[in-house]
Design a protein around this motif. Structure first.
Motif, PDB file in Angstrom:
ATOM      1  N   TRP A  54       0.845  -1.202   0.000  1.00  0.00           N
ATOM      2  CA  TRP A  54       0.000   0.000   0.000  1.00  0.00           C
ATOM      3  C   TRP A  54       0.878   1.250   0.000  1.00  0.00           C
ATOM      4  O   TRP A  54       0.657   2.189  -0.780  1.00  0.00           O
ATOM      5  N   MET A  55       1.906   1.243   0.833  1.00  0.00           N
ATOM      6  CA  MET A  55       2.798   2.402   0.896  1.00  0.00           C
ATOM      7  C   MET A  55       3.475   2.630  -0.453  1.00  0.00           C
ATOM      8  O   MET A  55       3.577   3.771  -0.933  1.00  0.00           O
ATOM      9  N   LEU A  56       3.939   1.578  -1.078  1.00  0.00           N
ATOM     10  CA  LEU A  56       4.598   1.712  -2.382  1.00  0.00           C
ATOM     11  C   LEU A  56       3.636   2.266  -3.431  1.00  0.00           C
ATOM     12  O   LEU A  56       4.027   3.096  -4.268  1.00  0.00           O
ATOM     13  N   GLU A  57       2.400   1.825  -3.395  1.00  0.00           N
ATOM     14  CA  GLU A  57       1.416   2.335  -4.358  1.00  0.00           C
ATOM     15  C   GLU A  57       1.113   3.812  -4.103  1.00  0.00           C
ATOM     16  O   GLU A  57       0.879   4.570  -5.043  1.00  0.00           O
ATOM     17  N   GLU A  58       1.147   4.227  -2.845  1.00  0.00           N
ATOM     18  CA  GLU A  58       0.944   5.650  -2.538  1.00  0.00           C
ATOM     19  C   GLU A  58       2.072   6.499  -3.106  1.00  0.00           C
ATOM     20  O   GLU A  58       1.861   7.646  -3.510  1.00  0.00           O
ATOM     21  N   LEU A  59       3.280   5.951  -3.128  1.00  0.00           N
ATOM     22  CA  LEU A  59       4.430   6.712  -3.630  1.00  0.00           C
ATOM     23  C   LEU A  59       4.310   7.060  -5.105  1.00  0.00           C
ATOM     24  O   LEU A  59       4.743   8.118  -5.545  1.00  0.00           O
TER      25      LEU A  59
ATOM     26  N   ALA B 229       2.084   8.616   5.817  1.00  0.00           N
ATOM     27  CA  ALA B 229       2.532   7.233   5.915  1.00  0.00           C
ATOM     28  C   ALA B 229       2.138   6.603   7.242  1.00  0.00           C
ATOM     29  O   ALA B 229       1.962   5.380   7.333  1.00  0.00           O
ATOM     30  N   ALA B 230       2.000   7.409   8.282  1.00  0.00           N
ATOM     31  CA  ALA B 230       1.570   6.863   9.573  1.00  0.00           C
ATOM     32  C   ALA B 230       0.180   6.257   9.470  1.00  0.00           C
ATOM     33  O   ALA B 230      -0.125   5.265  10.142  1.00  0.00           O
ATOM     34  N   ASP B 231      -0.656   6.825   8.617  1.00  0.00           N
ATOM     35  CA  ASP B 231      -1.995   6.265   8.443  1.00  0.00           C
ATOM     36  C   ASP B 231      -1.965   4.954   7.666  1.00  0.00           C
ATOM     37  O   ASP B 231      -2.827   4.100   7.876  1.00  0.00           O
ATOM     38  N   VAL B 232      -1.000   4.813   6.766  1.00  0.00           N
ATOM     39  CA  VAL B 232      -0.847   3.523   6.083  1.00  0.00           C
ATOM     40  C   VAL B 232      -0.610   2.435   7.114  1.00  0.00           C
ATOM     41  O   VAL B 232      -1.265   1.383   7.101  1.00  0.00           O
TER      42      VAL B 232
ATOM     43  N   ALA C 228     -12.832   3.953   7.839  1.00  0.00           N
ATOM     44  CA  ALA C 228     -13.668   4.331   6.702  1.00  0.00           C
ATOM     45  C   ALA C 228     -13.089   5.528   5.955  1.00  0.00           C
ATOM     46  O   ALA C 228     -13.278   5.647   4.733  1.00  0.00           O
ATOM     47  N   ARG C 229     -12.369   6.416   6.662  1.00  0.00           N
ATOM     48  CA  ARG C 229     -11.792   7.592   6.005  1.00  0.00           C
ATOM     49  C   ARG C 229     -10.641   7.234   5.065  1.00  0.00           C
ATOM     50  O   ARG C 229     -10.338   8.000   4.152  1.00  0.00           O
ATOM     51  N   ILE C 230      -9.972   6.116   5.307  1.00  0.00           N
ATOM     52  CA  ILE C 230      -8.742   5.832   4.543  1.00  0.00           C
ATOM     53  C   ILE C 230      -8.802   4.568   3.700  1.00  0.00           C
ATOM     54  O   ILE C 230      -7.983   4.388   2.803  1.00  0.00           O
ATOM     55  N   ARG C 231      -9.760   3.694   3.936  1.00  0.00           N
ATOM     56  CA  ARG C 231      -9.712   2.364   3.318  1.00  0.00           C
ATOM     57  C   ARG C 231      -9.966   2.369   1.815  1.00  0.00           C
ATOM     58  O   ARG C 231      -9.558   1.437   1.115  1.00  0.00           O
ATOM     59  N   ASP C 232     -10.632   3.391   1.295  1.00  0.00           N
ATOM     60  CA  ASP C 232     -10.979   3.408  -0.124  1.00  0.00           C
ATOM     61  C   ASP C 232     -10.030   4.247  -0.962  1.00  0.00           C
ATOM     62  O   ASP C 232     -10.337   4.562  -2.121  1.00  0.00           O
TER      63      ASP C 232
ATOM     64  N   ALA D 148      -3.207  -1.668  -4.419  1.00  0.00           N
ATOM     65  CA  ALA D 148      -2.377  -2.628  -3.699  1.00  0.00           C
ATOM     66  C   ALA D 148      -3.140  -3.911  -3.416  1.00  0.00           C
ATOM     67  O   ALA D 148      -2.613  -5.022  -3.584  1.00  0.00           O
ATOM     68  N   GLU D 149      -4.393  -3.781  -2.995  1.00  0.00           N
ATOM     69  CA  GLU D 149      -5.224  -4.956  -2.724  1.00  0.00           C
ATOM     70  C   GLU D 149      -5.396  -5.790  -3.981  1.00  0.00           C
ATOM     71  O   GLU D 149      -5.305  -7.028  -3.941  1.00  0.00           O
ATOM     72  N   ALA D 150      -5.647  -5.131  -5.112  1.00  0.00           N
ATOM     73  CA  ALA D 150      -5.848  -5.854  -6.363  1.00  0.00           C
ATOM     74  C   ALA D 150      -4.589  -6.619  -6.773  1.00  0.00           C
ATOM     75  O   ALA D 150      -4.665  -7.777  -7.221  1.00  0.00           O
TER      76      ALA D 150
END
Length: 203
Positions: free
Chosen positions: A17-22, A150-153, A179-183, A190-192
């Motif tokens: 997830w972190m890598l995809e955010e980058l 990143a802390a939220d990741v 709920a604020r961050i999961r979507d 990353a999930e996919a």
């Protein structure tokens, strides 16, 4: 180039997830439990023989909280490092220490009994840990800076996984935070990717 060592059924999902955010290119190397994770070439990178790990410019980083922090600091253009370093590091290490330890111990059925065991455990008990975290998130929409970092990741992944799998009892504050961050698109991507790897390796 970043190389990402992982298994889709591991804490590597958080690092993904972190890598995809980058939004930076990276190469994925999937390792298997008990075989390639314990192979000499990988043990030379991570003597613990576990994932995730990253290699960037010849530097090896292991442990998910460290990976998320390193990437946030190394790629500041992604905007994932908080200006409020005190809150960022406090809650990142809180999640890596007390939160994960308490949740894992509870999942194994062990709960500190009485004041002496709570003191020796170092985190009290799961209720103490969740009380502290819930108090912070009741007053703040995100871990630091009033925005996603990143802390939220890392903190969010611990909460989301724990509530889904029973390690963390859900409450209204934690549910609202998740709920604020999961979507976020990066998390969905990353999930996919990880779910596709699981399907590819099913017999």
């Amino acid at each position: 180039m970043l190389t990402f060592y992982t298994n889709p059924m591991s804490r590597g999902r958080i690092a993904r997830w972190m890598l995809e955010e980058l939004g930076q290119p990276y190469r994925t190397q999937v390792l298997e439990y008990y075989t390639t994770m314990k192979a000499p070439d990988y043990l030379a990178l991570n003597p613990m023989g576990k994932v995730p790990a990253i290699v960037h410019d010849g530097k090896v980083v292991t442990e998910v909280a460290a990976i998320c922090t390193y990437l946030a600091m190394t790629f500041p253009e992604a905007g994932l490092m908080a200006e409020d370093k005190a809150a960022f590091f406090r809650w990142m290490f809180f999640a890596a220490g007390p939160l994960e330890q308490a949740a894992v111990n509870a999942s194994f059925g062990w709960h500190p009994s009485g004041p002496q065991e709570k003191r020796r455990a170092g985190y009290g008990d799961l209720a103490d840990v969740l009380g502290a975290l819930t108090g912070h998130l009741a007053a703040h929409d995100f871990v630091a800076d009033g925005r996603f970092t990143a802390a939220d990741v890392y903190v969010g992944s611990q909460i989301g996984w724990g509530m889904q799998n029973g390690g963390i009892p859900a409450n209204a504050v934690l549910q609202a935070y998740w709920a604020r961050i999961r979507d976020r698109p990066a998390r969905q991507s990353a999930e996919a990717l990880d779910n596709a790897l699981i399907r590819e390796n099913q017999p």
